[in-house]
Design a protein around this motif. Structure first.
Motif, short mmCIF file in Angstrom:
data_model
loop_
_atom_site.label_atom_id
_atom_site.label_comp_id
_atom_site.label_asym_id
_atom_site.label_seq_id
_atom_site.Cartn_x
_atom_site.Cartn_y
_atom_site.Cartn_z
N ASP A 439 22.33 34.70 47.79
CA ASP A 439 21.21 34.85 46.86
C ASP A 439 21.67 35.41 45.51
O ASP A 439 20.84 35.65 44.63
N TYR A 440 22.98 35.64 45.35
CA TYR A 440 23.48 36.25 44.12
C TYR A 440 23.69 35.19 43.05
O TYR A 440 24.02 34.03 43.35
N ASP A 447 34.27 37.94 39.89
CA ASP A 447 35.36 38.75 40.47
C ASP A 447 35.12 39.13 41.92
O ASP A 447 35.73 40.07 42.44
N SER A 448 34.21 38.41 42.62
CA SER A 448 34.00 38.67 44.05
C SER A 448 34.90 37.74 44.86
O SER A 448 35.55 36.84 44.32
N ASN A 465 37.10 33.07 43.34
CA ASN A 465 36.23 32.27 42.46
C ASN A 465 34.96 31.83 43.19
O ASN A 465 34.63 30.64 43.29
N VAL A 466 34.27 32.82 43.75
CA VAL A 466 33.08 32.55 44.57
C VAL A 466 31.91 32.13 43.67
O VAL A 466 31.67 32.73 42.61
N SER A 467 31.18 31.12 44.13
CA SER A 467 29.95 30.68 43.46
C SER A 467 28.79 30.85 44.43
O SER A 467 29.00 31.15 45.61
N LEU A 487 31.62 42.12 46.70
CA LEU A 487 31.28 42.06 45.29
C LEU A 487 32.19 42.98 44.48
O LEU A 487 32.81 43.91 45.02
N ALA A 488 32.24 42.75 43.18
CA ALA A 488 33.09 43.56 42.31
C ALA A 488 32.65 45.01 42.27
O ALA A 488 33.45 45.91 42.01
N ASN A 489 31.34 45.28 42.57
CA ASN A 489 30.84 46.66 42.54
C ASN A 489 31.13 47.40 43.84
O ASN A 489 30.70 48.53 44.02
N GLY A 490 31.84 46.76 44.79
CA GLY A 490 32.19 47.39 46.04
C GLY A 490 31.22 47.12 47.17
O GLY A 490 31.46 47.53 48.31
N GLN A 491 30.11 46.43 46.91
CA GLN A 491 29.14 46.12 47.96
C GLN A 491 29.65 44.96 48.80
O GLN A 491 30.33 44.06 48.30
#
Length: 500
Positions: A439-440, A447-448, A465-467, A487-491
């Motif tokens: 859903d992102y 950067d995930s 290179n996730v879409s 995710l890049a934020n650590g989640q």
């Protein structure tokens, strides 16, 4: 008519003045007067005569005169003085032999000799004003040890005699060189260095200096037998010298090279399983340059191949690094590090206030939850709930074999729970196409990455290179897999995948 009879006594010692001449007068008219040539005597007798010719003129009262001639003789030569070349001498003494005797058929018999001795000096032709040793007063054979001499020095010696009338006679001259003084040099014991260190200056103790000399006259350095490996090496005299006046009596000792200590340096953390590689080159090294050795306590979790640590499964074990030393090095102190291989994907957010540990395999028997790395007291079930869920949460679980395994954390920001990922088809056949959809937005996915792990924690596939929608190939082996979106934020978002 004047008639003269005479008597005389010749000089009994060479160059003495104990000669005597006398006249007796008959006839003529007394009184008589006497006049001696070469003598002050005015009587019938002239005494204290030396070798020579004398004339006595006698005159009576009628002024009639008569003369009498005398020739006073002496021994043809003084007493013989012979000093033998010495055969016994040291640095400070010499033993001399002197023979004082009549010299020839008509030689002096020594009757007038008052002193016989030796004179010596550092220059030729010594005299009684130089160093003098009295041996006796009568001719004979003498042996005398002269002491207090200087080492390594030339001395000149001759015997002398002094007559009672003051004449000084010298014998033959000899010379000799005293031995060098003995300087005892002892290498100080227990001199050492550590292997690889600079060579120290070798030290010693010296005794036996004479004439006010001291260590200041010593030049040069001690040396030692060549070699740089740990061990003992005899100390040698090297270039050490005390100058021309000393012979060195050297006593050695051993110089020791001791083994060097060595230190292992290892600045490397060994945490695996949370989106990390499953192998790493080990970087421990010893400051000695010698190769180090590794041992893993539990090889089912990790193993070493050619200096590379390879992860086999999730779990915790230890690895030791050592260096056993060699001829020149002591063993290094071992270093032990913890290898922690975290299991990925088992933690997910089930509701807004609840986290779930996936134990669908029934492989785990106990649980402990942590928040921000701190143990949560009482949080020992498969679920953990709090309001709000915000922070980094992780689990340590014990499997049926008693192994404690850490699981990769999930970070909850309290705002994005509504977003999720899904897989289709799920189940999927091995090596078939599989779609991963989230859903992102593309911006949120920047950067995930997506990692797919098997249940042992081994990384199977990584997708960069996730879409929002990604098509991948399913793993080749059947089983349950964990798909983790990081995710890049650590989640993290996780979902299980079944491959048939």
């Amino acid at each position: 008519v004047l008639k003269v009879t005479s008597t005389q006594k010749n000089v009994t010692c060479y160059n003495a003045d104990n000669g005597e001449a006398a006249v007796t007068i008959s006839g003529g008219i007394a009184p008589y007067s006497y006049k001696w040539s070469n003598s002050d005597s005015t009587s019938q007798t002239a005494q204290n005569l030396v070798k020579g010719d004398y004339v006595c003129t006698i005159t009576d009262s009628n002024n009639c005169s008569v003369t009498q001639n005398f020739t006073i003789t002496q021994p043809s030569s003084p007493i013989g003085l012979i000093t033998s070349i010495p055969t016994e001498f040291t640095a400070s003494s010499v033993t001399l032999n002197v023979n004082a005797s009549q010299n020839g058929i008509d030689g002096d018999l020594g009757e007038c000799t008052s002193e016989i001795g030796l004179v010596f000096a550092a220059v030729a032709n010594p005299k009684i004003t130089d160093s003098k040793i009295v041996l006796g007063s009568n001719p004979g054979t003498f042996t005398k040890t002269v002491e207090g001499l200087l080492g390594n020095k030339v001395y000149y010696v001759r015997a002398y005699s002094i007559g009672k009338f003051g004449y000084v006679n010298y014998g033959n001259e000899i010379s000799f060189t005293t031995q060098k003084n003995i300087l005892k040099v002892v290498a100080v014991s227990d001199q050492t260095k550590v292997y690889g260190n600079a060579e120290p200056k070798l030290t010693y103790q010296a005794t036996g200096f004479v004439n006010g000399d001291s260590n200041s006259i010593i030049t040069g350095l001690l040396s030692r037998t060549a070699g740089e490996n740990a061990g003992s090496y005899p100390i040698t005299l090297g270039t050490l010298s005390a100058g021309a006046n000393y012979t060195i009596d050297f006593k050695t000792s051993d110089f020791k090279i001791t083994k060097a200590n060595q230190v292992i340096e290892w600045n490397q953390e060994l945490d695996f399983g949370c989106n990390t590689t499953d192998q790493v080159q080990l970087t421990a090294s010893s400051d000695s340059g010698l190769p180090v050795s590794y041992v893993v306590e539990n090889s089912s979790i990790a193993a070493i191949q050619g200096g590379v640590l390879k992860i086999n499964r999730a779990g915790t074990t230890s690895i030791k690094v050592s260096q056993e030393g060699d001829q020149n090095h002591n063993p290094a102190v071992q270093i032990t590090k913890l290898i922690e291989v975290n299991q990925s994907g088992n933690i997910s957010q089930y509701w807004e206030d609840t986290l779930l540990f996936d134990n669908s395999t029934k492989n785990y028997s106990s649980f402990q939850w942590y928040k921000n790395g701190v143990l949560i007291p009482g949080a020992t079930s498969q679920y953990y709930s709090e309001k709000p869920l915000k922070g980094t949460y992780s689990v340590q679980a014990k499997d049926k074999d008693g192994n404690v395994i850490k699981f990769c954390p999930i970070t909850i920001d309290g705002q994005t729970f509504s977003k999720a990922i899904k897989l289709y088809p799920n189940p999927v056949r091995s090596l078939s196409e599989l779609t991963i959809e989230s859903d992102y937005s593309a911006e949120e996915l920047k950067d995930s990455r997506i990692n797919i792990f098997d249940l042992s924690g081994k990384l199977v596939t990584t997708i960069n290179n996730v879409s929002p929608k990604v098509v991948v190939t399913a793993p080749s082996s059947t089983g349950i897999y964990v798909v983790v979106l990081s995710l890049a934020n650590g989640q993290h978002k996780t979902i299980n995948l079944l491959v048939r």
